[in-house]
Design a protein around this motif. Structure first.
Motif, PDB file in Angstrom:
ATOM      1  N   ASP A   1     -14.856   2.378  12.259  1.00 27.84           N
ATOM      2  CA  ASP A   1     -16.170   2.007  12.593  1.00 27.84           C
ATOM      3  C   ASP A   1     -16.512   3.211  11.849  1.00 27.84           C
ATOM      4  OD1 ASP A   1     -15.807   4.344  13.586  1.00 27.84           O
ATOM      5  OD2 ASP A   1     -15.831   2.952  15.724  1.00 27.84           O
ATOM      6  N   LYS A   2     -17.155   4.511  11.604  1.00 28.52           N
ATOM      7  CA  LYS A   2     -17.767   4.654  11.337  1.00 28.52           C
ATOM      8  C   LYS A   2     -17.312   6.953  11.974  1.00 28.52           C
ATOM      9  CE  LYS A   2     -22.331   2.989   9.612  1.00 28.52           C
ATOM     10  NZ  LYS A   2     -24.134   3.088   9.397  1.00 28.52           N
ATOM     11  N   THR A   3     -16.790   6.765  12.923  1.00 32.00           N
ATOM     12  CA  THR A   3     -15.987   7.486  13.178  1.00 32.00           C
ATOM     13  C   THR A   3     -15.101   7.360  13.527  1.00 32.00           C
ATOM     14  OG1 THR A   3     -16.094   6.543  16.094  1.00 32.00           O
ATOM     15  CG2 THR A   3     -18.266   7.498  15.252  1.00 32.00           C
ATOM     16  N   ASN A   4     -14.330   7.154  12.743  1.00 31.71           N
ATOM     17  CA  ASN A   4     -12.528   7.146  13.330  1.00 31.71           C
ATOM     18  C   ASN A   4     -12.146   6.665  12.019  1.00 31.71           C
ATOM     19  OD1 ASN A   4     -13.023   3.622  13.282  1.00 31.71           O
ATOM     20  ND2 ASN A   4     -12.078   3.180  14.908  1.00 31.71           N
ATOM     21  N   TYR A   5     -11.045   6.998  11.768  1.00 28.37           N
ATOM     22  CA  TYR A   5      -9.933   6.313  10.710  1.00 28.37           C
ATOM     23  C   TYR A   5      -8.648   5.880  11.795  1.00 28.37           C
ATOM     24  CZ  TYR A   5      -7.103   9.954  10.659  1.00 28.37           C
ATOM     25  OH  TYR A   5      -6.074  11.529  11.321  1.00 28.37           O
ATOM     26  N   GLN A   6      -7.767   4.975  10.383  1.00 32.45           N
ATOM     27  CA  GLN A   6      -6.631   5.231  11.012  1.00 32.45           C
ATOM     28  C   GLN A   6      -5.355   5.431  10.519  1.00 32.45           C
ATOM     29  OE1 GLN A   6      -6.697   0.482  10.533  1.00 32.45           O
ATOM     30  NE2 GLN A   6      -8.063   0.142  12.883  1.00 32.45           N
ATOM     31  N   ILE A   7      -3.870   5.397  10.759  1.00 32.41           N
ATOM     32  CA  ILE A   7      -2.640   5.589  10.422  1.00 32.41           C
ATOM     33  C   ILE A   7      -2.262   4.079   9.637  1.00 32.41           C
ATOM     34  CG2 ILE A   7      -0.345   6.594  10.292  1.00 32.41           C
ATOM     35  CD1 ILE A   7      -2.341   8.682   9.986  1.00 32.41           C
ATOM     36  N   SER A   8      -1.742   3.378   9.305  1.00 34.95           N
ATOM     37  CA  SER A   8      -1.182   2.285   8.278  1.00 34.95           C
ATOM     38  C   SER A   8      -0.230   2.290   8.018  1.00 34.95           C
ATOM     39  CB  SER A   8      -2.312   1.376   7.786  1.00 34.95           C
ATOM     40  OG  SER A   8      -1.553  -0.028   8.494  1.00 34.95           O
ATOM     41  N   SER A   9       0.693   0.770   7.754  1.00 34.10           N
ATOM     42  CA  SER A   9       1.705   1.058   6.843  1.00 34.10           C
ATOM     43  C   SER A   9       2.000  -0.090   6.015  1.00 34.10           C
ATOM     44  CB  SER A   9       3.027   1.132   7.789  1.00 34.10           C
ATOM     45  OG  SER A   9       3.843   0.033   8.629  1.00 34.10           O
ATOM     46  N   TYR A  10       2.404  -0.258   4.661  1.00 38.08           N
ATOM     47  CA  TYR A  10       2.943  -1.343   3.673  1.00 38.08           C
ATOM     48  C   TYR A  10       4.019  -1.162   3.756  1.00 38.08           C
ATOM     49  CZ  TYR A  10       1.865  -3.996  -0.097  1.00 38.08           C
ATOM     50  OH  TYR A  10       2.667  -5.461  -1.132  1.00 38.08           O
ATOM     51  N   SER A  11       4.512  -2.691   3.607  1.00 36.59           N
ATOM     52  CA  SER A  11       6.016  -3.018   4.781  1.00 36.59           C
ATOM     53  C   SER A  11       6.204  -3.860   2.952  1.00 36.59           C
ATOM     54  CB  SER A  11       6.600  -3.048   5.417  1.00 36.59           C
ATOM     55  OG  SER A  11       5.576  -2.333   6.763  1.00 36.59           O
ATOM     56  N   THR A  12       7.427  -4.007   2.894  1.00 36.35           N
ATOM     57  CA  THR A  12       7.990  -5.235   2.071  1.00 36.35           C
ATOM     58  C   THR A  12       8.374  -6.177   2.838  1.00 36.35           C
ATOM     59  OG1 THR A  12      10.451  -5.235   2.550  1.00 36.35           O
ATOM     60  CG2 THR A  12       9.805  -3.797   0.724  1.00 36.35           C
ATOM     61  N   SER A  13       8.601  -8.148   1.984  1.00 37.33           N
ATOM     62  CA  SER A  13       8.700  -8.410   3.961  1.00 37.33           C
ATOM     63  C   SER A  13       9.449  -9.250   4.281  1.00 37.33           C
ATOM     64  CB  SER A  13       8.557  -9.741   2.872  1.00 37.33           C
ATOM     65  OG  SER A  13       9.768  -9.922   1.869  1.00 37.33           O
ATOM     66  N   GLN A  14      10.242  -7.841   4.291  1.00 40.63           N
ATOM     67  CA  GLN A  14      11.668  -7.461   5.442  1.00 40.63           C
ATOM     68  C   GLN A  14      11.156  -6.491   6.201  1.00 40.63           C
ATOM     69  OE1 GLN A  14      11.874  -7.019   2.121  1.00 40.63           O
ATOM     70  NE2 GLN A  14      12.682 -10.087   1.939  1.00 40.63           N
ATOM     71  N   GLY A  15      10.074  -6.347   5.914  1.00 43.50           N
ATOM     72  CA  GLY A  15       9.801  -5.195   7.354  1.00 43.50           C
ATOM     73  C   GLY A  15       9.901  -3.829   6.598  1.00 43.50           C
ATOM     74  N   LYS A  16      10.588  -3.388   5.626  1.00 41.97           N
ATOM     75  CA  LYS A  16      10.420  -1.645   5.609  1.00 41.97           C
ATOM     76  C   LYS A  16       9.472  -1.409   4.589  1.00 41.97           C
ATOM     77  CE  LYS A  16      14.863  -1.664   6.253  1.00 41.97           C
ATOM     78  NZ  LYS A  16      16.167  -1.741   5.858  1.00 41.97           N
ATOM     79  N   VAL A  17       9.534   0.504   5.131  1.00 43.16           N
ATOM     80  CA  VAL A  17       8.163   0.676   4.931  1.00 43.16           C
ATOM     81  C   VAL A  17       8.074   0.847   3.166  1.00 43.16           C
ATOM     82  CG1 VAL A  17       6.353   2.326   5.839  1.00 43.16           C
ATOM     83  CG2 VAL A  17       7.745   1.326   6.709  1.00 43.16           C
ATOM     84  N   ILE A  18       6.965   0.665   2.537  1.00 43.35           N
ATOM     85  CA  ILE A  18       6.592   1.665   1.387  1.00 43.35           C
ATOM     86  C   ILE A  18       6.440   2.943   1.346  1.00 43.35           C
ATOM     87  CG2 ILE A  18       5.928   1.222  -1.162  1.00 43.35           C
ATOM     88  CD1 ILE A  18       6.268  -2.160  -0.557  1.00 43.35           C
ATOM     89  N   SER A  19       4.776   2.595   2.051  1.00 42.42           N
ATOM     90  CA  SER A  19       4.275   3.634   2.352  1.00 42.42           C
ATOM     91  C   SER A  19       3.445   3.813   3.244  1.00 42.42           C
ATOM     92  CB  SER A  19       2.952   3.936   1.176  1.00 42.42           C
ATOM     93  OG  SER A  19       2.045   4.350   0.853  1.00 42.42           O
ATOM     94  N   LEU A  20       3.235   4.816   3.699  1.00 41.60           N
ATOM     95  CA  LEU A  20       2.482   5.423   5.349  1.00 41.60           C
ATOM     96  C   LEU A  20       0.926   5.944   4.567  1.00 41.60           C
ATOM     97  CD1 LEU A  20       4.136   6.957   7.535  1.00 41.60           C
ATOM     98  CD2 LEU A  20       3.942   4.070   7.581  1.00 41.60           C
ATOM     99  N   LEU A  21      -0.215   5.481   5.097  1.00 36.65           N
ATOM    100  CA  LEU A  21      -1.680   5.161   5.061  1.00 36.65           C
ATOM    101  C   LEU A  21      -2.510   5.871   5.715  1.00 36.65           C
ATOM    102  CD1 LEU A  21      -1.380   1.989   2.970  1.00 36.65           C
ATOM    103  CD2 LEU A  21      -1.224   4.220   1.478  1.00 36.65           C
TER     104      LEU A  21
END
Length: 300
Positions: free
Chosen positions: A41-61
């Motif tokens: 919403d207008k008051t927050n941001y998130q930490i999230s991850s983007y991974s391969t189909s094998q669940g290995k993280v490409i980037s944290l965002l």
């Protein structure tokens, strides 16, 4: 180690902003990232991850919502690879991805952080949007009071001068945002460290960076299976040394010479204290640890 007495600001050239927009942008990102974008919403941001189909993280965002889509804050080193990889899933969707070239990223901490909040009456929430002049993302932890500021190029100095006085700046030789991320255990993955760890090893559960309720996304099956059936044996920790600059890729050993972890980030020299991130075996963090005979210890 407590860095709350440090005051100042610094540019963050290692970070850039990616704009994702279009009528299908939220649906598209929901199918790719580990967190639930519907909670933004207008008051927050998130930490999230983007991974391969094998669940290995490409980037944290870091990701937040704006009027015409989303902004993803990414490590510059991995950004081109991230965009190229995630773009393969757009197919026929109405999604546009671009780098916000007109914005810079900087960090503030200590008294500068407090004065900035007072000036703009930032009291509640972790995110603040100043009518597109700048974006504010609180990045504080138990170890440092800080915020990430995303500002239009050539306006950040004027923005800060409007808030700050001529107090001493303790942060001319290091990156505040990088230090603040490390204090929270947020890894800035690069082309060497990408696709090496699942999100749980990179503290995504601790940082509320994974939703187990939102449905499928790339790598979700592996991430969920680890959560419900597995038990991780290692995790990322901020570590400090008072004697040596530690290089990314260095091995961590215990007092018997057994390897117990890997350094996964470059070191930040914070007034003579060397800080970096290492993935360590959980049963070894309370023991003596060394990198090339140089003793290190976890920040917490």
């Amino acid at each position: 180690m407590n860095f709350k007495e440090i005051n100042g600001y610094s540019m963050d050239p290692e970070t850039l902003c990616i704009h994702i927009c279009g009528s299908d942008s939220e649906k598209f990102l929901q199918g790719q990232l580990s967190n639930d974008l519907s909670l933004l919403d207008k008051t927050n941001y998130q930490i999230s991850s983007y991974s391969t189909s094998q669940g290995k993280v490409i980037s944290l965002l870091k990701i937040f919502k704006i009027e015409n889509g989303f902004i993803l804050v990414s490590n510059t080193n991995i950004s081109t690879y991230f965009i190229d990889t995630i773009s393969k899933y757009i197919l026929m969707s109405d999604v546009k991805i671009s780098i916000l070239e007109k914005y810079d990223v900087l960090g503030i901490c200590g008294d500068y952080y407090k004065k900035f909040k007072t000036k703009f009456n930032i009291t509640d929430g972790s995110f603040y949007n100043s009518n597109f002049d700048f974006y504010y993302l609180d990045n504080s932890s138990d170890y440092i009071s800080s915020a990430m500021i995303i500002s239009k190029k050539d306006s950040e100095v004027k923005l800060l001068e409007n808030v700050l006085t001529s107090e001493p700046d303790d942060c001319k030789n290091f990156n505040i945002n990088y230090l603040s991320d490390m204090c929270k255990g947020i890894a800035r993955l690069n082309m060497k460290t990408k696709e090496s760890f699942i999100p749980q090893v990179l503290k995504m559960e601790d940082l509320n960076g994974i939703s187990y309720k939102k449905g499928c996304y790339t790598g979700q099956e592996i991430v969920a299976r680890t959560h419900y059936l597995g038990k991780i044996k290692k995790k990322v920790f901020p570590v400090i040394s008072r004697t040596k600059n530690i290089k990314s890729g260095s091995k961590v050993h215990d007092i018997n010479g057994e390897m117990i972890g890997d350094v996964i980030s470059d070191t930040e020299n914070v007034n003579g204290v060397f800080v970096c991130l290492a993935v360590l075996k959980l049963d070894s963090t309370n023991n003596e640890m060394f990198v090339e005979r140089n003793q290190i210890k976890t920040l917490y």
